[in-house]
Design a protein around this motif. Structure first.
Motif, PDB file in Angstrom:
ATOM      1  N   ALA B  64       0.835  -1.206   0.000  1.00  0.00           N
ATOM      2  CA  ALA B  64       0.000   0.000   0.000  1.00  0.00           C
ATOM      3  C   ALA B  64       0.873   1.261   0.000  1.00  0.00           C
ATOM      4  O   ALA B  64       0.610   2.223  -0.727  1.00  0.00           O
ATOM      5  CB  ALA B  64      -0.941  -0.013   1.198  1.00  0.00           C
ATOM      6  N   LYS B  65       1.943   1.236   0.803  1.00  0.00           N
ATOM      7  CA  LYS B  65       2.840   2.409   0.843  1.00  0.00           C
ATOM      8  C   LYS B  65       3.556   2.584  -0.488  1.00  0.00           C
ATOM      9  O   LYS B  65       3.716   3.711  -0.968  1.00  0.00           O
ATOM     10  CB  LYS B  65       3.843   2.268   1.992  1.00  0.00           C
ATOM     11  N   ASP B  66       3.992   1.470  -1.108  1.00  0.00           N
ATOM     12  CA  ASP B  66       4.630   1.545  -2.434  1.00  0.00           C
ATOM     13  C   ASP B  66       3.688   2.192  -3.447  1.00  0.00           C
ATOM     14  O   ASP B  66       4.117   2.969  -4.290  1.00  0.00           O
ATOM     15  CB  ASP B  66       4.985   0.139  -2.954  1.00  0.00           C
ATOM     16  N   VAL B  67       2.416   1.821  -3.364  1.00  0.00           N
ATOM     17  CA  VAL B  67       1.429   2.372  -4.294  1.00  0.00           C
ATOM     18  C   VAL B  67       1.389   3.899  -4.173  1.00  0.00           C
ATOM     19  O   VAL B  67       1.380   4.613  -5.174  1.00  0.00           O
ATOM     20  CB  VAL B  67       0.041   1.743  -4.039  1.00  0.00           C
ATOM     21  N   ASP B  69       3.800   5.773  -3.203  1.00  0.00           N
ATOM     22  CA  ASP B  69       5.044   6.332  -3.748  1.00  0.00           C
ATOM     23  C   ASP B  69       5.016   6.377  -5.269  1.00  0.00           C
ATOM     24  O   ASP B  69       5.644   7.228  -5.884  1.00  0.00           O
ATOM     25  CB  ASP B  69       6.251   5.480  -3.316  1.00  0.00           C
ATOM     26  N   LYS B  70       4.328   5.424  -5.887  1.00  0.00           N
ATOM     27  CA  LYS B  70       4.413   5.266  -7.341  1.00  0.00           C
ATOM     28  C   LYS B  70       3.314   6.012  -8.097  1.00  0.00           C
ATOM     29  O   LYS B  70       3.519   6.389  -9.244  1.00  0.00           O
ATOM     30  CB  LYS B  70       4.310   3.774  -7.710  1.00  0.00           C
ATOM     31  N   TRP B  71       2.141   6.159  -7.491  1.00  0.00           N
ATOM     32  CA  TRP B  71       1.012   6.746  -8.230  1.00  0.00           C
ATOM     33  C   TRP B  71       0.284   7.787  -7.374  1.00  0.00           C
ATOM     34  O   TRP B  71       0.266   7.674  -6.139  1.00  0.00           O
ATOM     35  CB  TRP B  71      -0.005   5.654  -8.616  1.00  0.00           C
ATOM     36  N   PRO B  72      -0.335   8.758  -8.048  1.00  0.00           N
ATOM     37  CA  PRO B  72      -1.116   9.758  -7.309  1.00  0.00           C
ATOM     38  C   PRO B  72      -2.497   9.202  -6.942  1.00  0.00           C
ATOM     39  O   PRO B  72      -3.485   9.444  -7.630  1.00  0.00           O
ATOM     40  CB  PRO B  72      -1.215  10.915  -8.302  1.00  0.00           C
ATOM     41  N   VAL B  73      -2.536   8.403  -5.889  1.00  0.00           N
ATOM     42  CA  VAL B  73      -3.806   7.819  -5.447  1.00  0.00           C
ATOM     43  C   VAL B  73      -4.211   8.438  -4.120  1.00  0.00           C
ATOM     44  O   VAL B  73      -3.386   9.002  -3.402  1.00  0.00           O
ATOM     45  CB  VAL B  73      -3.707   6.279  -5.311  1.00  0.00           C
ATOM     46  N   ASN B  74      -5.483   8.332  -3.801  1.00  0.00           N
ATOM     47  CA  ASN B  74      -5.983   8.912  -2.547  1.00  0.00           C
ATOM     48  C   ASN B  74      -6.200   7.868  -1.446  1.00  0.00           C
ATOM     49  O   ASN B  74      -5.921   8.121  -0.277  1.00  0.00           O
ATOM     50  CB  ASN B  74      -7.297   9.647  -2.813  1.00  0.00           C
ATOM     51  N   LYS B  75      -6.694   6.700  -1.844  1.00  0.00           N
ATOM     52  CA  LYS B  75      -6.969   5.662  -0.837  1.00  0.00           C
ATOM     53  C   LYS B  75      -6.726   4.278  -1.437  1.00  0.00           C
ATOM     54  O   LYS B  75      -7.010   4.059  -2.622  1.00  0.00           O
ATOM     55  CB  LYS B  75      -8.415   5.724  -0.361  1.00  0.00           C
ATOM     56  N   ILE B  76      -6.259   3.371  -0.600  1.00  0.00           N
ATOM     57  CA  ILE B  76      -6.158   1.973  -1.029  1.00  0.00           C
ATOM     58  C   ILE B  76      -6.605   1.070   0.110  1.00  0.00           C
ATOM     59  O   ILE B  76      -6.281   1.317   1.277  1.00  0.00           O
ATOM     60  CB  ILE B  76      -4.739   1.599  -1.519  1.00  0.00           C
ATOM     61  N   LEU B  77      -7.349   0.042  -0.255  1.00  0.00           N
ATOM     62  CA  LEU B  77      -7.831  -0.949   0.713  1.00  0.00           C
ATOM     63  C   LEU B  77      -7.435  -2.334   0.199  1.00  0.00           C
ATOM     64  O   LEU B  77      -7.627  -2.641  -0.977  1.00  0.00           O
ATOM     65  CB  LEU B  77      -9.349  -0.825   0.839  1.00  0.00           C
ATOM     66  N   ILE B  78      -6.832  -3.126   1.077  1.00  0.00           N
ATOM     67  CA  ILE B  78      -6.487  -4.511   0.734  1.00  0.00           C
ATOM     68  C   ILE B  78      -7.032  -5.417   1.833  1.00  0.00           C
ATOM     69  O   ILE B  78      -6.578  -5.341   2.984  1.00  0.00           O
ATOM     70  CB  ILE B  78      -4.952  -4.716   0.617  1.00  0.00           C
ATOM     71  N   HIS B  79      -8.011  -6.246   1.481  1.00  0.00           N
ATOM     72  CA  HIS B  79      -8.551  -7.206   2.446  1.00  0.00           C
ATOM     73  C   HIS B  79      -8.307  -8.622   1.931  1.00  0.00           C
ATOM     74  O   HIS B  79      -8.526  -8.897   0.745  1.00  0.00           O
ATOM     75  CB  HIS B  79     -10.055  -7.012   2.638  1.00  0.00           C
ATOM     76  N   HIS B  80      -7.871  -9.517   2.810  1.00  0.00           N
ATOM     77  CA  HIS B  80      -7.662 -10.912   2.419  1.00  0.00           C
ATOM     78  C   HIS B  80      -8.288 -11.827   3.465  1.00  0.00           C
ATOM     79  O   HIS B  80      -8.144 -11.590   4.655  1.00  0.00           O
ATOM     80  CB  HIS B  80      -6.169 -11.224   2.280  1.00  0.00           C
ATOM     81  N   ARG B  81      -8.974 -12.846   2.979  1.00  0.00           N
ATOM     82  CA  ARG B  81      -9.588 -13.824   3.882  1.00  0.00           C
ATOM     83  C   ARG B  81      -8.574 -14.866   4.327  1.00  0.00           C
ATOM     84  O   ARG B  81      -7.642 -15.191   3.592  1.00  0.00           O
ATOM     85  CB  ARG B  81     -10.712 -14.582   3.149  1.00  0.00           C
ATOM     86  N   ILE B  82      -8.806 -15.441   5.495  1.00  0.00           N
ATOM     87  CA  ILE B  82      -8.122 -16.655   5.915  1.00  0.00           C
ATOM     88  C   ILE B  82      -9.186 -17.649   6.370  1.00  0.00           C
ATOM     89  O   ILE B  82     -10.331 -17.266   6.623  1.00  0.00           O
ATOM     90  CB  ILE B  82      -7.101 -16.393   7.052  1.00  0.00           C
ATOM     91  N   GLY B  83      -8.805 -18.933   6.421  1.00  0.00           N
ATOM     92  CA  GLY B  83      -9.765 -19.961   6.823  1.00  0.00           C
ATOM     93  C   GLY B  83     -10.357 -20.652   5.611  1.00  0.00           C
ATOM     94  O   GLY B  83      -9.783 -20.626   4.526  1.00  0.00           O
ATOM     95  N   ILE B  84     -11.523 -21.275   5.819  1.00  0.00           N
ATOM     96  CA  ILE B  84     -12.135 -22.093   4.767  1.00  0.00           C
ATOM     97  C   ILE B  84     -13.104 -21.250   3.937  1.00  0.00           C
ATOM     98  O   ILE B  84     -13.957 -20.559   4.490  1.00  0.00           O
ATOM     99  CB  ILE B  84     -12.871 -23.295   5.403  1.00  0.00           C
TER     100      ILE B  84
END
Lengths: 80, 138
Positions: B64-67, B69-84
């Motif tokens: 998210a921090k790299d993003v 640095d690289k692009w003029p973005v305002n917000k980023i969300l990354i969600h990942h599931r765990i489990g079954i």
């Protein structure tokens, strides 16, 4: 020294546990730890690749490990 | 702004999109991963996800921090599931908001591609007649 090693994914299944305890030389390098583990768990050699993490960072082959470090065996990742 | 999460609960796409939207963003790009019913002609029953939690969150935050640095973005969300997860469920959702669409598209693509290479999360595919840790063997 006694080292606790975390295993994830198929490495956890190869270890038969999420954490194993092993006795290794002081300040063992990540590369030497791989060799040690491959002797103890030969099926690790069948994996496409795996990396060692020290304190939640990917380790280089020459990086040294102390008994205080959190060490983990990370098979090729497959999230997403 | 960054929101990164590993969760055992279902990912709600609308809630994620609402989180990234804001008055200064003219483009929202969303990548949604979905559990497929078939891999190499084998019927998939379910997926099991496992993460090295602390490191996975560190790496997701790093992406998210790299993003930013690289692009003029305002917000980023990354969600990942765990489990079954069952067929059709959402293992991963990435949403990026930027003033203009090009940055949102490029950043979203970068985020999912990098996640798949460097974030310590593993999935096991369970079939009717066996199971495989994806990418584990050559």
């Amino acid at each position: 020294m006694t080292l606790r090693v975390l295993g994830f994914g198929i490495a956890r299944e190869i270890f038969g546990a999420g954490i194993i305890q092993i006795d290794v030389e002081e300040n063992i390098s990540a590369g030497a730890l791989k060799k040690f583990l491959e002797t103890k768990f030969p099926t690790l050699k069948n994996l496409s690749s795996y990396r060692i993490a020290i304190n939640t960072e990917f380790a280089e082959t020459d990086d040294k490990i102390t008994s205080e470090d959190e060490v983990a065996i990370l098979p090729a990742v497959s999230g997403g | 702004m960054i929101e990164v999460k590993l969760t055992e609960k279902a990912i709600d796409p609308l809630a994620c999109i609402n989180w990234v939207m804001s008055d200064n963003s003219g483009g929202i790009d969303v990548f949604i991963g979905s559990v497929r019913s078939e891999t190499n002609h084998r019927k998939v029953m379910r997926l099991e996800f496992e993460a090295y939690g602390e490191m996975a969150l560190n790496k997701m935050n790093g992406i998210a921090k790299d993003v930013f640095d690289k692009w003029p973005v305002n917000k980023i969300l990354i969600h990942h599931r765990i489990g079954i997860l069952q067929i059709g469920e959402i293992p991963v959702l990435i949403a990026v908001a930027a003033a203009h669409r090009a940055a949102a598209f490029d950043a979203c693509r970068y985020a999912i591609d990098t996640l798949k290479q460097n974030v310590p999360i593993w999935k096991k595919e369970v079939y009717e007649d066996g199971e495989i840790w994806v990418a584990a063997h050559p």
